[in-house]
Design an enzyme around this catalytic site. Structure first.
Site, PDB file in Angstrom:
ATOM      1  N   GLY A   1      -6.260  -0.317  -7.036  1.00 43.92           N
ATOM      2  CA  GLY A   1      -7.533   0.307  -6.681  1.00 43.92           C
ATOM      3  C   GLY A   1      -7.450   1.817  -6.746  1.00 43.92           C
TER       4      GLY A   1
ATOM      5  N   ASP B   1     -13.786  -4.890  -3.358  1.00 43.97           N
ATOM      6  CA  ASP B   1     -14.924  -4.114  -2.838  1.00 43.97           C
ATOM      7  C   ASP B   1     -15.864  -3.644  -3.948  1.00 43.97           C
ATOM      8  OD1 ASP B   1     -13.732  -4.475  -0.435  1.00 43.97           O
ATOM      9  OD2 ASP B   1     -13.347  -2.366  -0.009  1.00 43.97           O
TER      10      ASP B   1
ATOM     11  N   ARG C   1     -14.982  -1.868   2.789  1.00 41.32           N
ATOM     12  CA  ARG C   1     -14.659  -0.708   3.609  1.00 41.32           C
ATOM     13  C   ARG C   1     -15.733   0.379   3.531  1.00 41.32           C
ATOM     14  NH1 ARG C   1      -9.984   0.491   1.437  1.00 41.32           N
ATOM     15  NH2 ARG C   1      -8.557  -0.584   2.812  1.00 41.32           N
TER      16      ARG C   1
ATOM     17  N   ARG D   1       0.844  -1.199   0.000  1.00 38.43           N
ATOM     18  CA  ARG D   1       0.000   0.000   0.000  1.00 38.43           C
ATOM     19  C   ARG D   1       0.875   1.243   0.000  1.00 38.43           C
ATOM     20  NH1 ARG D   1      -5.145  -0.664   0.157  1.00 38.43           N
ATOM     21  NH2 ARG D   1      -6.049  -2.543   1.063  1.00 38.43           N
TER      22      ARG D   1
END
Ligand code: F6P
Length: 445
Positions: A185, A216, A261, A160
């Site tokens: 993402g 997601d 999330r 990340r």
């Protein structure tokens, strides 16, 4: 400049994909196009995919058909911008794991090598860290990627967080990269946008193409992100386990916490796939625990009637029940309070206070839903996204992601894909299906 999530505010300019220059070279793909502009496989530059999907929106725009906002379709062009023989391509995977990462890497490499004849393909390791010289890139060949699609995760590693764009561009220049594929993402795609901007500032001709990745399913204007189907299918197994436990235990309660999330798509789809769930809690629909129509009272009534219950809670649900201290992760995402643990305690306490005996089974599949290999659907989707990404890059497009819209592969400017978030619409038909399938009230308040 893309402003809001309101489709009416999107203009033709927001949908325009940047081109690095005029494609002048005959594409090696022309062999599939039978050398004719009228080939069914050829993408005409005048072909466009309408953005709007309802007459109501389209007619509100008050313009003729030509003025309706539309997306550029993906697919092979007759002419390309980059010469495959002299082009070096970079690939990087960023952010959290997602089923299908290896499929996309493999799809990119095979399309580049086998169909375009690109021989220099470098895989940067561990996300953007690999673009600031923390490790040497690996050379990707047909042989090296041959069977990676059978494995979960990413052979390149991932991490990340972004890195300094100047430093990343310096690394790309050092390796002579002309095309960079970023599989990531929203945070990673913003990083990709910054790399493209820095390259422009330096006058360095670089195509930056995103392949949108997230279990997601929260990236807008791409219909569905790869890996989502596999992830919710795996999540469905956890719901089935919780249901079996709940049903076979006196006063059994199965509580399943699933990733998601800010968007509850995994919770909704896994619920619909199992069709055994009594309550779904998602970030898009705030709820109260207390009160006669609050969640706990409604759960008690369901338990009295049915003798067991299954609850699915998305990790981002109910954050309004906590105070937020502003903490973020390396990608800048808010660190969430643990709604699963909170629900477990609240349910146990509530039933104990009412002298009701329950057996609560808490199932949190956590990372298990995203570390698995892609299922058949996602494997196909990953490959086709990779093919579309290569066609776009070789034709000289940049600052865009590949996606699917109205059943077509399309080019979406990164700025548009990162300006908003795809979320479950509490007034939409998906949430309605969930309400129908669970029988839960529209709101717990
Ligand atoms: O990529 C999205 C996601 O899977 C979310 O659902 C989840 O909140 C997050 O990643 C967790 O990732 P990590 O623990 O790797 O930061």
């Amino acid at each position: 400049m893309v402003s809001t999530g309101n489709p009416l505010s999107i203009t033709a300019a927001d949908l325009t994909v940047r081109r690095l220059g005029t494609p002048r070279l005959v594409s090696p793909m022309a062999r599939f196009l039978r050398g004719r502009a009228s080939s069914p496989h050829y993408v005409h530059e005048s072909d466009r995919v309408l953005l709007d999907d309802t007459m109501a929106i389209a007619t509100t725009r008050d313009c003729d058909v030509d003025g309706l906002p539309s997306l550029e379709p993906g697919g092979p062009r007759m002419r390309i911008f980059f010469n495959p023989a002299t082009t070096t391509v970079g690939i990087v995977t960023c952010g959290g794991l997602c089923p299908g990462l290896n499929n996309v890497i493999r799809g990119l490499v095979l399309e580049l090598a086998d169909n375009y004849g690109v021989t220099e393909i470098l895989g940067f390791r561990d996300g953007y860290r690999g673009l600031v010289g923390e490790s040497e890139p690996m050379r990707l060949t047909h042989a090296l990627v041959a069977d990676i699609h059978n494995r979960g995760g990413t052979i390149l590693g991932t991490s990340r967080g972004s890195q300094d764009p100047e430093h990343m561009v310096a690394t790309l220049r050092k390796h002579g990269i002309s095309v960079l594929f970023v599989i990531g993402g929203d945070g990673s795609l913003r990083g990709a946008q910054r790399i493209g901007e820095e390259a422009d500032r330096q006058g360095y001709v670089l195509s930056v193409i995103g392949v949108p990745k997230t279990i997601d399913n929260d990236i807008p204007y791409i219909e569905q992100s790869f890996g989502f189907q596999t992830a919710f299918a795996r999540a469905t197994e956890s719901i089935k386990a919780a249901h079996t436990e709940a049903r076979c235990t006196p006063n059994g309660v199965g509580l399943v916490k699933l990733m998601g999330r800010h968007s509850g798509f995994i919770a909704c789809y896994a619920t619909l796939a199992s069709h055994d769930v009594d309550f779904v809690l998602i970030p898009e629909v705030p709820f109260s625990l207390k009160g006669q129509t609050g969640f706990l009272a409604v759960l008690q009534r369901r338990m009295q009637r049915q003798g067991h219950a299954v609850i699915v809670v998305a990790e981002g649900a109910g954050q309004e029940l906590f105070s937020y201290d502003g903490a973020v992760d390396a990608s800048g995402n808010a660190k969430l309070a643990d709604i699963g643990a909170h629900m477990r305690e609240a349910i146990i306490e509530e039933f104990a206070a009412n002298h009701a005996d329950i057996s609560l089974r808490y199932v949190d599949p956590g990372y298990a839903i995203r570390s698995v290999p892609a299922n058949g659907y996602d494997a196909v989707y990953c490959l086709r996204l990779a093919q579309a990404a290569v066609h776009a890059a070789m034709a000289g497009r940049t600052a865009m992601v590949v996606g699917r819209w109205h059943g077509r592969f399309v080019h979406v400017p990164i700025a548009l894909a990162t300006a908003t978030r795809n979320q479950v619409d509490p007034n939409g038909d998906l949430w309605m299906s969930v309400l129908e399938a669970t029988g839960q009230p529209e709101r717990f308040c």
